[in-house]
Design a protein around this motif. Structure first.
Motif, PDB file in Angstrom:
ATOM      1  N   PRO A   2       0.836  -1.204   0.000  1.00 15.30           N
ATOM      2  CA  PRO A   2       0.000   0.000   0.000  1.00 15.30           C
ATOM      3  C   PRO A   2       0.869   1.252   0.000  1.00 15.30           C
ATOM      4  O   PRO A   2       1.822   1.358   0.762  1.00 15.30           O
ATOM      5  N   MET A   3       0.553   2.162  -0.871  1.00 12.15           N
ATOM      6  CA  MET A   3       1.303   3.406  -0.994  1.00 12.15           C
ATOM      7  C   MET A   3       0.465   4.549  -0.424  1.00 12.15           C
ATOM      8  O   MET A   3      -0.748   4.594  -0.644  1.00 12.15           O
ATOM      9  N   PRO A   4       1.098   5.472   0.279  1.00 13.71           N
ATOM     10  CA  PRO A   4       0.339   6.620   0.777  1.00 13.71           C
ATOM     11  C   PRO A   4      -0.077   7.504  -0.393  1.00 13.71           C
ATOM     12  O   PRO A   4       0.602   7.583  -1.414  1.00 13.71           O
ATOM     13  N   SER A   5      -1.197   8.141  -0.230  1.00 13.05           N
ATOM     14  CA  SER A   5      -1.670   9.022  -1.303  1.00 13.05           C
ATOM     15  C   SER A   5      -0.765  10.241  -1.383  1.00 13.05           C
ATOM     16  O   SER A   5      -0.224  10.708  -0.376  1.00 13.05           O
ATOM     17  N   PRO A   6      -0.555  10.783  -2.592  1.00 15.33           N
ATOM     18  CA  PRO A   6       0.324  11.957  -2.728  1.00 15.33           C
ATOM     19  C   PRO A   6      -0.298  13.158  -2.027  1.00 15.33           C
ATOM     20  O   PRO A   6      -1.524  13.280  -1.943  1.00 15.33           O
ATOM     21  N   PRO A   7       0.543  14.046  -1.505  1.00 15.48           N
ATOM     22  CA  PRO A   7      -0.002  15.219  -0.823  1.00 15.48           C
ATOM     23  C   PRO A   7      -0.753  16.111  -1.819  1.00 15.48           C
ATOM     24  O   PRO A   7      -0.410  16.180  -2.994  1.00 15.48           O
ATOM     25  N   ALA A   8      -1.768  16.773  -1.303  1.00 18.85           N
ATOM     26  CA  ALA A   8      -2.565  17.658  -2.151  1.00 18.85           C
ATOM     27  C   ALA A   8      -1.730  18.867  -2.547  1.00 18.85           C
ATOM     28  O   ALA A   8      -1.004  19.447  -1.739  1.00 18.85           O
TER      29      ALA A   8
END
Length: 140
Positions: free
Chosen positions: A93-99
């Motif tokens: 699982p990869m963290p979502s990219p920052p907004a």
């Protein structure tokens, strides 16, 4: 006074006769039943104990037990000779990219640091080719 002593020359046969007057029979190989082999293979597949430990517990060479396992796998293989390798892909699982902020999304921000100058550059994102041309001309 001279004493003549006659020495007998020993031959190889004399030594062999002294060591072993009768030939000893060669040891026979042990044979194991297919049921015994299947039992040990099942123990290896269903146990957390090592193959070598199971082999030692049953007075079998561990290489022989490994061979029995390979033979059992070959005999139980499907009739299709094409082997499909197991997938070595592991999903991580990869963290979502920052907004991104509105300013970052609408502009290109570059920082150049040299010995004699520092240059901070913000260029509109819709004119990326113009930014590339400017940097190319700057670095000539």
């Amino acid at each position: 006074m001279n004493i003549l002593v006659h020495y007998r020359k020993w031959t190889r046969m004399d030594y062999l006769e002294e060591i072993s007057p009768e030939p000893t029979p060669l040891p026979r190989r042990r044979t194991h039943s297919p049921a015994f082999k299947a039992h040990l293979v099942a123990l290896c597949k269903n146990s957390a104990v090592s193959v070598a430990a199971i082999a030692r517990a049953h007075n079998i060479n561990d290489n022989m037990l490994h061979r029995w396992i390979k033979e059992a796998n070959v005999n139980s293989a499907s009739p299709n000779p094409v082997a499909v390798p197991e997938s070595s892909f592991i999903a991580v699982p990869m963290p979502s990219p920052p907004a991104r902020s509105a300013q970052t999304a609408s502009s290109i921000h570059l920082e150049f640091q040299g010995k004699q100058f520092n240059l901070n550059l913000q260029w509109p994102a819709h004119d990326a080719m113009g930014c590339a041309t400017f940097i190319r001309d700057l670095l000539k």
